[in-house]
Design a protein around this motif. Structure first.
Motif, PDB file in Angstrom:
ATOM      1  N   PRO A 137      15.038  77.452  52.470  1.00 18.79           N
ATOM      2  CA  PRO A 137      14.417  76.563  53.455  1.00 18.79           C
ATOM      3  C   PRO A 137      15.324  76.364  54.655  1.00 18.79           C
ATOM      4  CG  PRO A 137      15.430  75.272  51.723  1.00 18.79           C
ATOM      5  CD  PRO A 137      15.592  76.719  51.321  1.00 18.79           C
ATOM      6  N   LYS A 138      14.752  75.830  55.701  1.00 21.86           N
ATOM      7  CA  LYS A 138      15.549  75.384  56.831  1.00 21.86           C
ATOM      8  C   LYS A 138      16.361  74.172  56.390  1.00 21.86           C
ATOM      9  CE  LYS A 138      15.073  73.591  61.554  1.00 21.86           C
ATOM     10  NZ  LYS A 138      14.104  73.185  62.612  1.00 21.86           N
ATOM     11  N   VAL A 139      17.664  74.183  56.646  1.00 22.81           N
ATOM     12  CA  VAL A 139      18.541  73.069  56.282  1.00 22.81           C
ATOM     13  C   VAL A 139      19.041  72.407  57.566  1.00 22.81           C
ATOM     14  CG1 VAL A 139      20.637  72.345  55.079  1.00 22.81           C
ATOM     15  CG2 VAL A 139      19.247  74.208  54.148  1.00 22.81           C
ATOM     16  N   GLU A 140      18.651  71.160  57.765  1.00 20.41           N
ATOM     17  CA  GLU A 140      19.084  70.393  58.930  1.00 20.41           C
ATOM     18  C   GLU A 140      20.166  69.415  58.485  1.00 20.41           C
ATOM     19  OE1 GLU A 140      15.776  68.588  60.968  1.00 20.41           O
ATOM     20  OE2 GLU A 140      14.446  70.242  60.395  1.00 20.41           O
ATOM     21  N   VAL A 141      21.335  69.526  59.087  1.00 23.93           N
ATOM     22  CA  VAL A 141      22.490  68.730  58.675  1.00 23.93           C
ATOM     23  C   VAL A 141      22.710  67.590  59.656  1.00 23.93           C
ATOM     24  CG1 VAL A 141      24.957  68.748  58.159  1.00 23.93           C
ATOM     25  CG2 VAL A 141      23.547  70.759  57.626  1.00 23.93           C
ATOM     26  N   ILE A 142      22.856  66.390  59.116  1.00 21.48           N
ATOM     27  CA  ILE A 142      23.206  65.213  59.909  1.00 21.48           C
ATOM     28  C   ILE A 142      24.601  64.782  59.470  1.00 21.48           C
ATOM     29  CG2 ILE A 142      22.556  62.885  60.602  1.00 21.48           C
ATOM     30  CD1 ILE A 142      19.736  63.489  59.532  1.00 21.48           C
ATOM     31  N   LEU A 143      25.558  64.915  60.349  1.00 18.33           N
ATOM     32  CA  LEU A 143      26.941  64.544  60.042  1.00 18.33           C
ATOM     33  C   LEU A 143      27.210  63.153  60.598  1.00 18.33           C
ATOM     34  CD1 LEU A 143      29.695  65.286  58.908  1.00 18.33           C
ATOM     35  CD2 LEU A 143      30.188  66.476  61.063  1.00 18.33           C
ATOM     36  N   MET A 144      27.633  62.239  59.719  1.00 17.82           N
ATOM     37  CA  MET A 144      27.756  60.830  60.091  1.00 17.82           C
ATOM     38  C   MET A 144      29.131  60.276  59.714  1.00 17.82           C
ATOM     39  SD  MET A 144      24.012  59.654  58.662  1.00 17.82           S
ATOM     40  CE  MET A 144      24.273  57.943  59.142  1.00 17.82           C
ATOM     41  N   PRO A 145      30.224  60.784  60.271  1.00 19.27           N
ATOM     42  CA  PRO A 145      31.552  60.288  59.887  1.00 19.27           C
ATOM     43  C   PRO A 145      31.769  58.856  60.370  1.00 19.27           C
ATOM     44  CG  PRO A 145      31.722  61.794  61.752  1.00 19.27           C
ATOM     45  CD  PRO A 145      30.290  61.827  61.306  1.00 19.27           C
ATOM     46  N   SER A 146      31.955  57.946  59.429  1.00 14.28           N
ATOM     47  CA  SER A 146      32.130  56.533  59.786  1.00 14.28           C
ATOM     48  C   SER A 146      33.592  56.126  59.863  1.00 14.28           C
ATOM     49  CB  SER A 146      31.403  55.651  58.762  1.00 14.28           C
ATOM     50  OG  SER A 146      31.937  55.846  57.464  1.00 14.28           O
ATOM     51  N   GLY A 147      34.506  57.032  59.452  1.00 20.59           N
ATOM     52  CA  GLY A 147      35.932  56.741  59.518  1.00 20.59           C
ATOM     53  C   GLY A 147      36.409  55.879  58.363  1.00 20.59           C
ATOM     54  N   GLY A 148      37.724  55.807  58.230  1.00 23.92           N
ATOM     55  CA  GLY A 148      38.315  54.908  57.250  1.00 23.92           C
ATOM     56  C   GLY A 148      38.595  55.509  55.892  1.00 23.92           C
ATOM     57  N   PHE A 149      38.150  56.731  55.636  1.00 27.22           N
ATOM     58  CA  PHE A 149      38.420  57.367  54.345  1.00 27.22           C
ATOM     59  C   PHE A 149      38.240  58.874  54.496  1.00 27.22           C
ATOM     60  CE2 PHE A 149      33.897  56.625  54.477  1.00 27.22           C
ATOM     61  CZ  PHE A 149      33.322  57.719  53.842  1.00 27.22           C
TER      62      PHE A 149
END
Length: 247
Positions: free
Chosen positions: A194-206
């Motif tokens: 399938p088509k894979v859509e990636v959402i990268l959400m680095p919030s920091g701190g770890f």
């Protein structure tokens, strides 16, 4: 007990459960088969996420609630996990009509200190043939040093996770494993992916992992979408042996 057995089900920590449940007991019964096991990409969180996320979907259905709304109520104390879940739901269009014949399923998990979620879109025809059309995956690994590499890891993890769900099987005959190479232990091919859509959400701190965590949400997201499409809960794998015709 080996605490790695409970990856994704622990009360807290790098493999903590995603939900706030007032009375929680996690236990297991040991089974020692004669075939020696080995590690695989994702380790124990892969199967534990199937148990947890498939059951959460069953609970939502039994309560007559939307699977997203049901999870949200239990994740009020898990803002990072809730954020990735909301992100995939929004990107996938949860709550809006899907294309004709297409159904959606969700999964969320914490693994290797990262927060991960996925929404799968699938269709199942009248003969029970499954098509996985689209995966939306979100991950919060804390810090992101190389975003493009993280996206590639997430995309590749779904090749592993979906291949295991659809085809992964080792059979024993005469004291040895029958599968020897990719002709007898297949992986998903490009036309199937399938088509894979990636959402990268680095919030920091770890610092969280990126190579293994998102494998865990591949199978349960698809399984929950299959239920939405057919009314069937599949509990034995690989899916190549399953009857996926509508219940």
């Amino acid at each position: 007990a080996d605490m790695f057995t409970f990856q994704g089900l622990l009360p807290e920590g790098d493999h903590g459960i995603s939900y706030s449940i007032p009375n929680l007991l996690v236990d297991h019964a040991m089974r020692n088969p004669p075939v020696p096991p080995g590690f695989w990409r994702g380790v124990n969180v892969n199967q534990n996420a199937i148990y947890m996320e498939s059951f959460m979907d069953e609970l939502a259905h039994a309560a007559g609630e939307d699977p997203l709304a049901f999870r949200r109520k239990l994740m009020r104390d898990n803002p990072k996990g809730l954020a990735v879940l909301n992100a995939v739901a929004e990107r996938a269009g949860w709550g809006q009509p899907a294309p004709a014949g297409v159904f959606r399923g969700l999964a969320v998990c914490k693994a290797f200190a990262s927060y991960i979620a996925a929404c799968a879109e699938v269709s199942v025809d009248g003969r029970g043939r499954l098509r996985i059309h689209r995966i939306v995956a979100a991950t919060d690994p804390g810090h992101a040093v190389n975003p493009q590499q993280i996206e590639a890891q997430v995309e590749g993890s779904f090749v592993f996770g979906l291949s295991a769900l659809l085809y992964g099987e080792c059979t024993i005959r005469g004291g040895r494993v029958e599968q020897e190479n990719f002709d007898t232990y297949p992986s998903m091919l490009m036309p199937e992916m399938p088509k894979v859509e990636v959402i990268l959400m680095p919030s920091g701190g770890f610092w969280g992992g990126v190579g293994e965590p998102t494998i865990a949400v591949a199978a349960p997201a698809v399984l929950n979408a299959i239920f939405a499409a057919t009314g069937r809960r599949i509990r034995q794998f690989p899916l190549k042996h399953a009857d996926l015709r509508a219940a």
